[in-house]
Write a protein that holds these residues in place. Structure first.
Motif, short mmCIF file in Angstrom:
data_model
loop_
_atom_site.label_atom_id
_atom_site.label_comp_id
_atom_site.label_asym_id
_atom_site.label_seq_id
_atom_site.Cartn_x
_atom_site.Cartn_y
_atom_site.Cartn_z
N PHE A 85 0.83 -1.19 0.00
CA PHE A 85 0.00 0.00 0.00
C PHE A 85 0.87 1.25 0.00
N ASP A 86 0.36 2.30 -0.63
CA ASP A 86 1.05 3.59 -0.59
C ASP A 86 1.01 4.14 0.82
N LEU A 87 2.04 4.88 1.19
CA LEU A 87 2.11 5.46 2.53
C LEU A 87 1.31 6.77 2.66
N MET A 88 0.82 7.29 1.54
CA MET A 88 0.12 8.58 1.60
C MET A 88 -1.25 8.44 2.26
N CYS A 89 -1.50 9.28 3.25
CA CYS A 89 -2.78 9.30 3.96
C CYS A 89 -3.87 9.78 3.00
N THR A 90 -4.96 9.04 2.92
CA THR A 90 -6.03 9.40 1.99
C THR A 90 -6.87 10.57 2.48
N HIS A 91 -6.78 10.90 3.74
CA HIS A 91 -7.54 12.04 4.26
C HIS A 91 -6.90 13.36 3.84
N GLN A 92 -5.62 13.38 3.70
CA GLN A 92 -4.89 14.62 3.43
C GLN A 92 -4.61 14.84 1.96
N PRO A 145 0.38 10.80 11.35
CA PRO A 145 0.72 11.66 12.48
C PRO A 145 0.00 13.01 12.45
N GLU A 146 -0.54 13.40 11.30
CA GLU A 146 -1.20 14.69 11.19
C GLU A 146 -2.68 14.63 11.58
N CYS A 147 -3.44 13.73 10.98
CA CYS A 147 -4.89 13.71 11.21
C CYS A 147 -5.33 12.62 12.18
N GLY A 148 -4.45 11.66 12.47
CA GLY A 148 -4.79 10.59 13.40
C GLY A 148 -5.51 9.41 12.77
N SER A 149 -5.72 9.43 11.45
CA SER A 149 -6.37 8.30 10.79
C SER A 149 -5.50 7.05 10.95
N GLU A 150 -6.17 5.89 11.08
CA GLU A 150 -5.46 4.63 11.22
C GLU A 150 -5.95 3.65 10.16
N TYR A 151 -5.01 2.86 9.62
CA TYR A 151 -5.30 1.93 8.53
C TYR A 151 -4.76 0.54 8.88
N VAL A 186 -5.17 -6.44 5.85
CA VAL A 186 -6.37 -6.80 5.09
C VAL A 186 -6.21 -6.34 3.66
N GLU A 187 -6.92 -6.97 2.78
CA GLU A 187 -6.74 -6.78 1.33
C GLU A 187 -6.84 -5.33 0.87
N TYR A 188 -7.64 -4.53 1.51
CA TYR A 188 -7.87 -3.17 1.01
C TYR A 188 -7.26 -2.06 1.85
N GLY A 189 -6.45 -2.35 2.82
CA GLY A 189 -5.83 -1.31 3.63
C GLY A 189 -6.88 -0.42 4.27
N SER A 190 -7.89 -1.05 4.84
CA SER A 190 -9.09 -0.34 5.29
C SER A 190 -8.84 0.60 6.47
N VAL A 191 -9.71 1.60 6.54
CA VAL A 191 -9.66 2.59 7.61
C VAL A 191 -10.15 1.94 8.89
N VAL A 192 -9.36 2.04 9.95
CA VAL A 192 -9.73 1.55 11.27
C VAL A 192 -10.35 2.68 12.07
N LYS A 193 -9.76 3.88 11.91
CA LYS A 193 -10.21 5.06 12.64
C LYS A 193 -10.03 6.27 11.73
N PRO A 247 -10.29 10.55 10.73
CA PRO A 247 -11.29 11.07 9.82
C PRO A 247 -11.20 10.58 8.37
N ALA A 248 -10.18 9.81 7.99
CA ALA A 248 -10.09 9.33 6.60
C ALA A 248 -11.32 8.48 6.27
N LYS A 249 -11.78 8.62 5.03
CA LYS A 249 -12.95 7.86 4.56
C LYS A 249 -12.55 6.79 3.56
N TRP A 250 -11.36 6.90 2.97
CA TRP A 250 -10.93 5.99 1.92
C TRP A 250 -9.76 5.15 2.41
N PRO A 251 -9.67 3.90 1.94
CA PRO A 251 -8.54 3.04 2.31
C PRO A 251 -7.25 3.49 1.63
#
Length: 145
Positions: free
Chosen positions: A76-83, A105-111, A115-122, A124-128
Motif C-alpha cells: 500500500f502507498d504510505l500517503m494518507c487518503t484524508h490529506q 501523524p497529522e490527522c490521526g487516521s489509522e489503517y 487486510v486486502e484493502y488497507g481499510s480505515v480503522v479510525k 477522519p479518513a474515509k478511503w482506504p
C-alpha cells in the motif's frame, strides 16, 4: 421560454455527467524489486520500502508491505487518503514494530495493512490506502502500478 428550458437542460446534463469519484492518491507508474533476503526487510512484518538505489520510484514516497505468506503480499502507498487535497501530503507510519495498524501523524487516521484493502480503522479518513500489485519469484518481491 423554449430556449431557456433547452439551455437549462443542457447545463443540467453537463453538470450531471461529471466524474463521480475523485482520484484520492495520484496514479504514479513504477516497478520496484525488493530482495526479501535483505536484512532491512526480512524479519519485519509489515515493513516499509522507501525510494532509493535501484528503486527510484516506489509509490508516491514509499510503500508499506505486509506478508501474508512467502508468496503472497499486500503493498500500500504510505500517503494518507484524508490529506490528499493538501499541497503537503502526510504519510502514515508504523507506530510499533510488527503492528499491522499504521497511523497518520497529522490527522490521526489509522489503517489496517493486514487486510486486502488497507481499510480505515479510525477516521477522519474515509478511503482506504491505495493498493499496488505484487508478485514473488526467487525471493524477489516485485511491486508495481
Amino acid at each position: 421560454m423554449k430556449k431557456l428550458l433547452t439551455l437549462l437542460s443542457i447545463c443540467i446534463l453537463t453538470l450531471s455527467c461529471q466524474k463521480d469519484s475523485v482520484e484520492i492518491i495520484p496514479n504514479v507508474r513504477f516497478t520496484a524489486e525488493i530482495n526479501l533476503d535483505n536484512p532491512q526487510y526480512s524479519g519485519s512484518n509489515p515493513f516499509i520500502v522507501l525510494p532509493g538505489g535501484t528503486n527510484q520510484h516506489v509509490g508516491i514516497k514509499g510503500v508499506v508491505v505486509y506478508e501474508l505468506s512467502r508468496s503472497d503480499y499486500y503493498a500500500f502507498d504510505l500517503m494518507c487518503t484524508h490529506q490528499h487535497e493538501k499541497t503537503t501530503p502526510y504519510f502514515v507510519q508504523i507506530v510499533k514494530p510488527g503492528d499491522i495498524v499504521l497511523k497518520c501523524p497529522e490527522c490521526g487516521s489509522e489503517y489496517n495493512v493486514a487486510v486486502e484493502y488497507g481499510s480505515v480503522v479510525k477516521g477522519p479518513a474515509k478511503w482506504p490506502l491505495k493498493r499496488y500489485q505484487t508478485s514473488v519469484s526467487n525471493n524477489i518481491l516485485r511491486i508495481w502500478n
